[in-house]
Design a protein around this motif. Structure first.
Motif, PDB file in Angstrom:
ATOM      1  N   GLY A 113      21.328   6.882   1.247  1.00 18.34           N
ATOM      2  CA  GLY A 113      20.558   7.630   0.263  1.00 18.34           C
ATOM      3  C   GLY A 113      19.064   7.616   0.526  1.00 18.34           C
ATOM      4  O   GLY A 113      18.621   7.604   1.668  1.00 18.34           O
ATOM      5  N   MET A 114      18.291   7.598  -0.562  1.00 18.75           N
ATOM      6  CA  MET A 114      16.832   7.613  -0.479  1.00 18.75           C
ATOM      7  C   MET A 114      16.286   6.317  -1.082  1.00 18.75           C
ATOM      8  O   MET A 114      16.756   5.849  -2.115  1.00 18.75           O
ATOM      9  CB  MET A 114      16.259   8.812  -1.233  1.00 18.75           C
ATOM     10  N   ALA A 115      15.260   5.749  -0.418  1.00 20.76           N
ATOM     11  CA  ALA A 115      14.644   4.507  -0.901  1.00 20.76           C
ATOM     12  C   ALA A 115      13.192   4.756  -1.255  1.00 20.76           C
ATOM     13  O   ALA A 115      12.488   5.514  -0.558  1.00 20.76           O
ATOM     14  CB  ALA A 115      14.748   3.416   0.167  1.00 20.76           C
ATOM     15  N   ALA A 116      12.734   4.122  -2.333  1.00 24.84           N
ATOM     16  CA  ALA A 116      11.345   4.279  -2.776  1.00 24.84           C
ATOM     17  C   ALA A 116      10.438   3.447  -1.886  1.00 24.84           C
ATOM     18  O   ALA A 116      10.501   2.217  -1.894  1.00 24.84           O
ATOM     19  CB  ALA A 116      11.206   3.845  -4.227  1.00 24.84           C
ATOM     20  N   ALA A 117       9.583   4.131  -1.114  1.00 22.09           N
ATOM     21  CA  ALA A 117       8.653   3.444  -0.207  1.00 22.09           C
ATOM     22  C   ALA A 117       7.275   3.277  -0.838  1.00 22.09           C
ATOM     23  O   ALA A 117       6.540   2.350  -0.500  1.00 22.09           O
ATOM     24  CB  ALA A 117       8.530   4.218   1.101  1.00 22.09           C
ATOM     25  N   VAL A 118       6.903   4.197  -1.736  1.00 14.25           N
ATOM     26  CA  VAL A 118       5.677   4.077  -2.537  1.00 14.25           C
ATOM     27  C   VAL A 118       6.083   4.390  -3.970  1.00 14.25           C
ATOM     28  O   VAL A 118       6.719   5.416  -4.233  1.00 14.25           O
ATOM     29  CB  VAL A 118       4.574   5.045  -2.063  1.00 14.25           C
ATOM     30  N   ARG A 119       5.705   3.498  -4.904  1.00 15.42           N
ATOM     31  CA  ARG A 119       6.152   3.657  -6.285  1.00 15.42           C
ATOM     32  C   ARG A 119       4.974   3.665  -7.250  1.00 15.42           C
ATOM     33  O   ARG A 119       4.176   2.723  -7.295  1.00 15.42           O
ATOM     34  CB  ARG A 119       7.096   2.511  -6.684  1.00 15.42           C
ATOM     35  N   GLN A 120       4.844   4.750  -7.984  1.00 15.35           N
ATOM     36  CA  GLN A 120       3.893   4.872  -9.097  1.00 15.35           C
ATOM     37  C   GLN A 120       2.473   4.452  -8.702  1.00 15.35           C
ATOM     38  O   GLN A 120       1.806   3.724  -9.432  1.00 15.35           O
ATOM     39  CB  GLN A 120       4.372   4.042 -10.292  1.00 15.35           C
ATOM     40  N   ALA A 121       2.019   4.914  -7.558  1.00 17.65           N
ATOM     41  CA  ALA A 121       0.660   4.586  -7.112  1.00 17.65           C
ATOM     42  C   ALA A 121      -0.337   5.518  -7.793  1.00 17.65           C
ATOM     43  O   ALA A 121      -0.199   6.741  -7.727  1.00 17.65           O
ATOM     44  CB  ALA A 121       0.550   4.718  -5.595  1.00 17.65           C
ATOM     45  N   SER A 122      -1.343   4.937  -8.433  1.00 17.12           N
ATOM     46  CA  SER A 122      -2.386   5.716  -9.105  1.00 17.12           C
ATOM     47  C   SER A 122      -3.741   5.096  -8.801  1.00 17.12           C
ATOM     48  O   SER A 122      -3.913   3.878  -8.949  1.00 17.12           O
ATOM     49  CB  SER A 122      -2.162   5.744 -10.623  1.00 17.12           C
ATOM     50  N   PHE A 123      -4.670   5.918  -8.364  1.00 18.23           N
ATOM     51  CA  PHE A 123      -6.043   5.455  -8.130  1.00 18.23           C
ATOM     52  C   PHE A 123      -6.942   6.676  -7.955  1.00 18.23           C
ATOM     53  O   PHE A 123      -6.455   7.810  -7.829  1.00 18.23           O
ATOM     54  CB  PHE A 123      -6.129   4.546  -6.889  1.00 18.23           C
ATOM     55  N   SER A 124      -8.241   6.438  -7.975  1.00 24.32           N
ATOM     56  CA  SER A 124      -9.197   7.523  -7.781  1.00 24.32           C
ATOM     57  C   SER A 124     -10.301   7.044  -6.852  1.00 24.32           C
ATOM     58  O   SER A 124     -10.479   5.843  -6.633  1.00 24.32           O
ATOM     59  CB  SER A 124      -9.791   7.984  -9.125  1.00 24.32           C
ATOM     60  N   LEU A 125     -11.025   7.999  -6.303  1.00 26.67           N
ATOM     61  CA  LEU A 125     -12.099   7.693  -5.353  1.00 26.67           C
ATOM     62  C   LEU A 125     -13.177   8.753  -5.495  1.00 26.67           C
ATOM     63  O   LEU A 125     -12.888   9.962  -5.460  1.00 26.67           O
ATOM     64  CB  LEU A 125     -11.531   7.688  -3.930  1.00 26.67           C
ATOM     65  N   ARG A 126     -14.411   8.295  -5.692  1.00 26.19           N
ATOM     66  CA  ARG A 126     -15.534   9.218  -5.851  1.00 26.19           C
ATOM     67  C   ARG A 126     -16.354   9.297  -4.573  1.00 26.19           C
ATOM     68  O   ARG A 126     -16.262   8.419  -3.707  1.00 26.19           O
ATOM     69  CB  ARG A 126     -16.428   8.750  -7.014  1.00 26.19           C
ATOM     70  N   ARG A 127     -17.144  10.344  -4.445  1.00 28.43           N
ATOM     71  CA  ARG A 127     -18.024  10.482  -3.283  1.00 28.43           C
ATOM     72  C   ARG A 127     -18.971   9.280  -3.201  1.00 28.43           C
ATOM     73  O   ARG A 127     -19.513   8.839  -4.201  1.00 28.43           O
ATOM     74  CB  ARG A 127     -18.839  11.774  -3.376  1.00 28.43           C
ATOM     75  N   GLY A 128     -19.136   8.764  -1.993  1.00 28.99           N
ATOM     76  CA  GLY A 128     -20.016   7.629  -1.796  1.00 28.99           C
ATOM     77  C   GLY A 128     -19.377   6.297  -2.098  1.00 28.99           C
ATOM     78  O   GLY A 128     -20.006   5.252  -1.920  1.00 28.99           O
ATOM     79  N   GLU A 129     -18.115   6.295  -2.553  1.00 29.63           N
ATOM     80  CA  GLU A 129     -17.433   5.063  -2.916  1.00 29.63           C
ATOM     81  C   GLU A 129     -16.521   4.613  -1.776  1.00 29.63           C
ATOM     82  O   GLU A 129     -16.021   5.426  -0.996  1.00 29.63           O
ATOM     83  CB  GLU A 129     -16.603   5.281  -4.185  1.00 29.63           C
ATOM     84  N   THR A 130     -16.299   3.314  -1.688  1.00 26.21           N
ATOM     85  CA  THR A 130     -15.404   2.764  -0.678  1.00 26.21           C
ATOM     86  C   THR A 130     -14.272   2.007  -1.368  1.00 26.21           C
ATOM     87  O   THR A 130     -14.512   1.194  -2.262  1.00 26.21           O
ATOM     88  CB  THR A 130     -16.154   1.818   0.281  1.00 26.21           C
ATOM     89  N   LEU A 131     -13.056   2.293  -0.937  1.00 20.92           N
ATOM     90  CA  LEU A 131     -11.861   1.702  -1.538  1.00 20.92           C
ATOM     91  C   LEU A 131     -11.007   1.104  -0.429  1.00 20.92           C
ATOM     92  O   LEU A 131     -10.776   1.735   0.603  1.00 20.92           O
ATOM     93  CB  LEU A 131     -11.067   2.772  -2.290  1.00 20.92           C
ATOM     94  N   GLY A 132     -10.544  -0.124  -0.620  1.00 19.82           N
ATOM     95  CA  GLY A 132      -9.704  -0.778   0.364  1.00 19.82           C
ATOM     96  C   GLY A 132      -8.276  -0.926  -0.132  1.00 19.82           C
ATOM     97  O   GLY A 132      -8.041  -1.066  -1.332  1.00 19.82           O
ATOM     98  N   ILE A 133      -7.320  -0.864   0.805  1.00 19.85           N
ATOM     99  CA  ILE A 133      -5.921  -1.173   0.494  1.00 19.85           C
ATOM    100  C   ILE A 133      -5.510  -2.311   1.404  1.00 19.85           C
ATOM    101  O   ILE A 133      -5.654  -2.229   2.632  1.00 19.85           O
ATOM    102  CB  ILE A 133      -4.991   0.031   0.716  1.00 19.85           C
ATOM    103  N   VAL A 134      -5.024  -3.396   0.813  1.00 23.39           N
ATOM    104  CA  VAL A 134      -4.653  -4.575   1.578  1.00 23.39           C
ATOM    105  C   VAL A 134      -3.214  -4.948   1.258  1.00 23.39           C
ATOM    106  O   VAL A 134      -2.719  -4.699   0.153  1.00 23.39           O
ATOM    107  CB  VAL A 134      -5.622  -5.754   1.273  1.00 23.39           C
ATOM    108  N   GLY A 135      -2.546  -5.534   2.217  1.00 26.38           N
ATOM    109  CA  GLY A 135      -1.164  -5.965   2.040  1.00 26.38           C
ATOM    110  C   GLY A 135      -0.534  -6.183   3.399  1.00 26.38           C
ATOM    111  O   GLY A 135      -1.037  -5.698   4.410  1.00 26.38           O
TER     112      GLY A 135
END
Length: 344
Positions: A27-49
């Motif tokens: 079947g199908m497996a959830a690889a990304v679940r309910q991810a919510s975030f925002s990013l504005r101009r000039g801003e820096t966002l990191g994803i770690v894991g």
């Protein structure tokens, strides 16, 4: 670290309830679940894991480059315009133009049968309709800007004629060719030595400040994240388990998985002393098809209760000052905090 844009600035990128499902046996497996975030101009966002947490899949969803057979739902808006569901032609107009990406392995990101100058010039010809001579001139300037010596003379050289660090600089030049609004850097310093790593990160940070771009930096290296982004998302099992300003998350680790990541960091003759074993997170990362229906960390976590398996916990706000917003997906935050205080 960049200067944060004013809080009232509208988001450049708004991701709401992003879900990515991949075909697996049965079947199908959830690889990304309910991810919510925002990013504005000039801003820096990191994803770690750690590997397999969903970091790169999230980035590929933002680029419209998910594997064949993937199913994606939710909302992904750039400057207020919904991107999900758009035809491939629309994505092609965005990629390399408004959204640029630095991939983690430059030798696979570069085409081995084409000169590097042609590859840097290609987005300029496609998106900015420059002629051959103008695109060549602009591409040489970009290569010089990212530190490729004798760029004009090496314009017609092939990727295998460059070192790993030089190839990464070339991919950065490609990603920046059309001055995108959003730059995604997916493990941009993988396999580079410490000196080159610092140079590449300083180069990216300088170009982001210079051009006023938003930056999404993906890494498994907590040190890289701590020094290069304003806000951070911690991912595990396809879910964002903790998020907030870098300072808030690093100083007040709330989720058990985040605590495990920090505890397992190697420390040179640190407080544990020489010869002691690093703490580890018990168990192993489950395969996509074996992820628990509730909290993805349930079962590996010392605080697991039956309710942890019932459903994905909601993100709960953790106290903090203005501009230090901090959330974690855990139903046992009180017990986790109490154990931290007891251990202090």
């Amino acid at each position: 670290m960049s200067t944060l844009p004013p809080p009232s600035a509208p988001p450049l990128l708004q991701v709401d309830d992003l879900q990515v499902r991949l075909p697996v046996a049965g079947g199908m497996a959830a690889a990304v679940r309910q991810a919510s975030f925002s990013l504005r101009r000039g801003e820096t966002l990191g994803i770690v894991g750690e590997s397999g947490s969903g970091k790169s899949l999230t980035a590929l969803a933002l680029m419209g480059l998910l594997p064949e057979g993937a199913a994606v739902t939710g909302s992904l808006r750039l400057d207020g315009a919904e991107l999900l569901g758009r035809p491939d032609a629309d994505w092609c107009r965005l990629r390399g133009n408004r959204i640029g990406m630095v991939f983690q392995e430059p030798m696979t990101a570069l085409n081995p049968v084409h000169p590097i100058g042609r590859q840097v010039a290609e987005p300029l010809r496609l998106h900015r309709a420059l002629g051959a001579r103008a695109a060549r001139s602009e591409a040489i300037a970009l290569l010089e800007r990212v530190g490729i010596a004798q760029a004009a003379q090496r314009f017609d050289a092939y990727p295998h004629e460059f070192s790993g660090g030089q190839r990464q600089r070339i991919t950065i030049a490609m990603a920046l060719a059309c001055a995108p609004d959003l730059l995604i850097a997916d493990e941009p310093t993988t396999a580079l030595d410490v000196t080159l790593q610092r140079q590449i990160l300083e180069l990216i940070a300088g170009l982001v400040r210079e051009r006023g771009m938003a930056l999404l930096l993906i890494s498994h290296d907590l040190g890289v994240i701590s020094q290069n982004v304003d806000r951070v998302l911690v991912m595990y099992g396809g879910s964002i388990v903790e998020s907030g300003s870098t300072q808030a998350v690093f100083e007040h680790r709330a989720h058990p998985y985040t605590r495990g990541l920090f505890a397992a960091r190697p420390q040179w003759l640190g407080p544990r002393g020489p010869g002691t074993r690093l703490p580890t997170i018990p168990g192993t990362v489950p395969a996509l098809e074996d992820l628990p229906p509730g909290c993805p960390f349930a079962g590996r976590c010392a605080f697991t209760l039956p309710d942890c398996h019932a459903g994905l916990p909601a993100a709960r706000r953790i106290g903090g000052q203005e501009g230090q917003e901090h959330h974690a997906r855990c139903i046992r935050l009180g017990a986790v905090a109490a154990s931290q205080e007891a251990a202090a």
